[in-house]
Design a protein around this motif. Structure first.
Motif, mmCIF file in Angstrom:
data_model
loop_
_atom_site.group_PDB
_atom_site.id
_atom_site.type_symbol
_atom_site.label_atom_id
_atom_site.label_comp_id
_atom_site.label_asym_id
_atom_site.label_seq_id
_atom_site.Cartn_x
_atom_site.Cartn_y
_atom_site.Cartn_z
ATOM 1 N N LYS A 193 9.579 1.582 -9.735
ATOM 2 C CA LYS A 193 8.350 1.133 -10.390
ATOM 3 C C LYS A 193 7.222 2.149 -10.200
ATOM 4 N N ASN A 194 7.361 3.005 -9.170
ATOM 5 C CA ASN A 194 6.333 4.022 -8.908
ATOM 6 C C ASN A 194 6.474 5.245 -9.802
ATOM 7 N N ALA A 195 7.609 5.383 -10.468
ATOM 8 C CA ALA A 195 7.939 6.630 -11.179
ATOM 9 C C ALA A 195 7.246 6.702 -12.533
ATOM 10 N N ILE A 196 5.927 6.856 -12.486
ATOM 11 C CA ILE A 196 5.154 6.927 -13.725
ATOM 12 C C ILE A 196 4.986 8.369 -14.190
ATOM 13 N N CYS A 197 5.436 9.325 -13.363
ATOM 14 C CA CYS A 197 5.333 10.734 -13.704
ATOM 15 C C CYS A 197 6.733 11.343 -13.674
ATOM 16 N N GLU A 198 7.089 12.007 -14.739
ATOM 17 C CA GLU A 198 8.441 12.545 -14.876
ATOM 18 C C GLU A 198 8.791 13.511 -13.751
ATOM 19 N N ASP A 203 9.106 3.009 3.706
ATOM 20 C CA ASP A 203 10.540 2.741 3.650
ATOM 21 C C ASP A 203 10.884 2.437 2.203
ATOM 22 N N PRO A 204 11.412 3.403 1.458
ATOM 23 C CA PRO A 204 11.674 3.176 0.030
ATOM 24 C C PRO A 204 12.513 1.929 -0.203
ATOM 25 N N TRP A 205 11.927 0.970 -0.901
ATOM 26 C CA TRP A 205 12.585 -0.307 -1.181
ATOM 27 C C TRP A 205 13.309 -0.168 -2.514
ATOM 28 N N GLU A 206 14.626 -0.089 -2.439
ATOM 29 C CA GLU A 206 15.424 0.249 -3.621
ATOM 30 C C GLU A 206 15.124 -0.657 -4.805
ATOM 31 N N LYS A 207 14.890 -1.922 -4.549
ATOM 32 C CA LYS A 207 14.639 -2.891 -5.619
ATOM 33 C C LYS A 207 13.384 -2.554 -6.412
ATOM 34 N N ASN A 208 12.389 -1.971 -5.748
ATOM 35 C CA ASN A 208 11.080 -1.775 -6.380
ATOM 36 C C ASN A 208 10.642 -0.315 -6.499
ATOM 37 N N ASP A 220 8.062 13.507 -10.684
ATOM 38 C CA ASP A 220 8.375 12.855 -9.405
ATOM 39 C C ASP A 220 9.528 11.864 -9.509
ATOM 40 N N LYS A 221 10.024 11.648 -10.694
ATOM 41 C CA LYS A 221 11.027 10.584 -10.901
ATOM 42 C C LYS A 221 12.273 10.799 -10.043
ATOM 43 N N ALA A 222 12.723 12.041 -9.917
ATOM 44 C CA ALA A 222 13.935 12.320 -9.136
ATOM 45 C C ALA A 222 13.735 11.996 -7.661
ATOM 46 N N HIS A 223 12.504 12.169 -7.167
ATOM 47 C CA HIS A 223 12.231 11.841 -5.761
ATOM 48 C C HIS A 223 12.393 10.346 -5.512
ATOM 49 N N TYR A 224 11.903 9.546 -6.446
ATOM 50 C CA TYR A 224 12.065 8.099 -6.297
ATOM 51 C C TYR A 224 13.529 7.695 -6.410
ATOM 52 N N ALA A 225 14.259 8.347 -7.305
ATOM 53 C CA ALA A 225 15.685 8.058 -7.451
ATOM 54 C C ALA A 225 16.451 8.407 -6.174
ATOM 55 N N ASP A 226 15.974 9.412 -5.439
ATOM 56 C CA ASP A 226 16.594 9.793 -4.164
ATOM 57 C C ASP A 226 16.123 8.914 -3.004
ATOM 58 N N LEU A 227 15.270 7.942 -3.301
ATOM 59 C CA LEU A 227 14.707 7.056 -2.267
ATOM 60 C C LEU A 227 14.080 7.876 -1.141
ATOM 61 N N ALA A 228 13.286 8.861 -1.557
ATOM 62 C CA ALA A 228 12.645 9.771 -0.611
ATOM 63 C C ALA A 228 11.341 9.154 -0.095
ATOM 64 N N PRO A 229 11.046 9.312 1.191
ATOM 65 C CA PRO A 229 9.820 8.745 1.759
ATOM 66 C C PRO A 229 8.627 9.682 1.643
ATOM 67 N N LEU A 230 7.450 9.126 1.874
ATOM 68 C CA LEU A 230 6.203 9.874 1.891
ATOM 69 C C LEU A 230 5.498 9.660 3.224
ATOM 70 N N THR A 236 -1.666 6.113 -8.203
ATOM 71 C CA THR A 236 -1.492 4.967 -7.304
ATOM 72 C C THR A 236 -0.065 4.434 -7.383
ATOM 73 N N MET A 237 0.485 4.124 -6.224
ATOM 74 C CA MET A 237 1.839 3.586 -6.168
ATOM 75 C C MET A 237 1.837 2.105 -6.528
ATOM 76 N N ASP A 238 2.886 1.688 -7.188
ATOM 77 C CA ASP A 238 3.068 0.263 -7.459
ATOM 78 C C ASP A 238 3.586 -0.443 -6.219
ATOM 79 N N ASN A 239 4.494 0.205 -5.476
ATOM 80 C CA ASN A 239 5.072 -0.390 -4.285
ATOM 81 C C ASN A 239 5.313 0.707 -3.252
ATOM 82 N N ALA A 240 4.492 0.718 -2.205
ATOM 83 C CA ALA A 240 4.610 1.753 -1.180
ATOM 84 C C ALA A 240 5.577 1.349 -0.076
#
Length: 373
Positions: A344-349, A336-341, A351-361, A315-319
């Motif tokens: 917080k979704n990166a609970i799995c190593e 729309d990846p919200w840079e500030k939050n 996928d962490k790089a995807h969140y750092a790239d502000l990639a959408p789903l 589950t995402m913390d902030n979608a």
């Protein structure tokens, strides 16, 4: 005879005890309308995620989905349309950078529109699928208008720099022209207020030519929906286009931020027409009756990710859902990846790089008849 009488009396007493009094009303249990949707990372043919596109709208065209980037996206993503295969969550192509018609170049707004404009939301014109509308939000980074233009467009009823409705025309072979622009005016009695980064974030259009515009918040911190009628000569005028309040039955709030960040429309098999609104901060889908006969349903959504490798579904913390569109019986949602939050979704190593790239789903949600009852 005595035993028979006793049996009859007992039977009557037993039936009386089990039967319900006539004044008992059985109230059906309130239906649980909460939904779960599992998102897929949007990747290109090389398996790479989209890098910081700040996806800000979603439409369906030619069996595919189309999104657009706002002013906070990486510069390589801006002033383009991005085409996505919904079944595979695959980025198929991006158009060339928008060209500009002579009328846009001559307008008061060309300088802003040609240099990282904050484009929010998309709506395709059902009467001509080659025509797409987008809208601007925050223009505080741009320079001032010329004295003549400032005088002409100062009475916005909202922000200092006017909100702009922009017409995009598909020219084929990956070419899109920013073909027309018109400034929007909010009547003062609507009390919209001056909030440059809390403006129009949702657009959708009906087959009759009514364009609905979702506002994040007004002066009372309430989300609003306005409308415009887009006729054949709409963009021939350089005057303000004044929006109308259709007075839809929206939720009202006593505190907090409850913006509308996306709009779509849906007609039921019975012919009833609704707006579907993305309430980003609340993780809710709002189902709004255009006939104003039914109260708005607020449907909680639990956003999950189809994680890579050992992540599994989580589950995402902030979608931060931003765009939505109906295709067949599926509601497609893009975030729309919200840079500030977002981290917080990166609970799995994995996928962490995807969140750092502000990639959408991309999230699919089956449309349910219960939403419209």
């Amino acid at each position: 005879m005595l035993r028979k009488s006793i049996f009859v009396m007992c039977s009557v007493m037993l039936l009386s005890a089990c039967s319900e009094p006539k004044d008992v009303v059985i109230v059906p249990k309130k239906a649980d309308l909460s939904e779960v949707t599992v998102g897929e990372w949007i990747t290109d043919n090389d398996g790479k995620v989209m890098f910081d596109p700040q996806t800000s709208g979603l439409i369906a065209l030619d069996g595919q989905l189309v999104t657009i980037a706002d002013a906070s996206a990486d510069s390589s993503q801006q002033l383009k349309l991005h085409v996505i295969s919904p079944q595979e969550a695959k980025l198929l192509t991006s158009t060339e950078t928008f060209s500009f018609s002579a009328s846009v170049r001559r307008s008061c707004f060309y300088r802003y529109l040609s240099d990282q404009p904050d484009l929010e939301a998309l709506a395709v014109d059902p009467r001509d699928p080659n025509i797409i509308y987008t809208v601007t939000e925050d223009a505080t980074r741009t320079g001032a208008l010329s004295p003549r233009c400032e005088s002409q467009y100062e009475a916005t009823g909202s922000t200092d720099y006017p909100t702009l409705l922009v017409k995009l025309t598909r020219k084929g072979e990956g070419k899109v022209e920013m073909s027309a622009v018109r400034a929007l005016q909010f009547p003062l009695e609507y009390d919209v207020g001056n909030f440059p980064n809390d403006g129009i974030e949702g657009l959708t259009m009906t087959s009759e030519g009514t364009l609905y515009l979702g506002l994040e918040k007004d002066k009372a911190s309430q989300p609003r929906i306005f409308s415009l009628t887009i006729g054949e000569d709409f963009f021939s005028s350089s005057e303000f286009a004044s929006v109308t309040d259709p007075q839809l039955l929206l939720p009202s709030f006593t505190g907090g931020a409850h913006p509308i960040n996306g709009l779509a429309h849906y007609a039921t098999p019975q012919g009833d027409v609704f707006l579907l609104a993305a309430a980003r901060n609340d993780n809710e889908l709002w189902v709004i009756d255009l006939a104003k006969q039914k109260t708005t349903k607020r449907i909680p959504i639990n956003f999950k990710v189809n994680g890579k490798e050992a992540c599994g579904e989580y589950t995402m913390d902030n979608a931060s859902m931003e765009g939505l569109v109906v295709a067949d019986n599926t509601l497609w949602i893009i975030n729309d990846p919200w840079e500030k939050n977002y981290m917080k979704n990166a609970i799995c190593e994995a996928d962490k790089a995807h969140y750092a790239d502000l990639a959408p789903l991309l999230f699919p949600l089956e449309i349910k008849a219960s939403w419209f009852e």
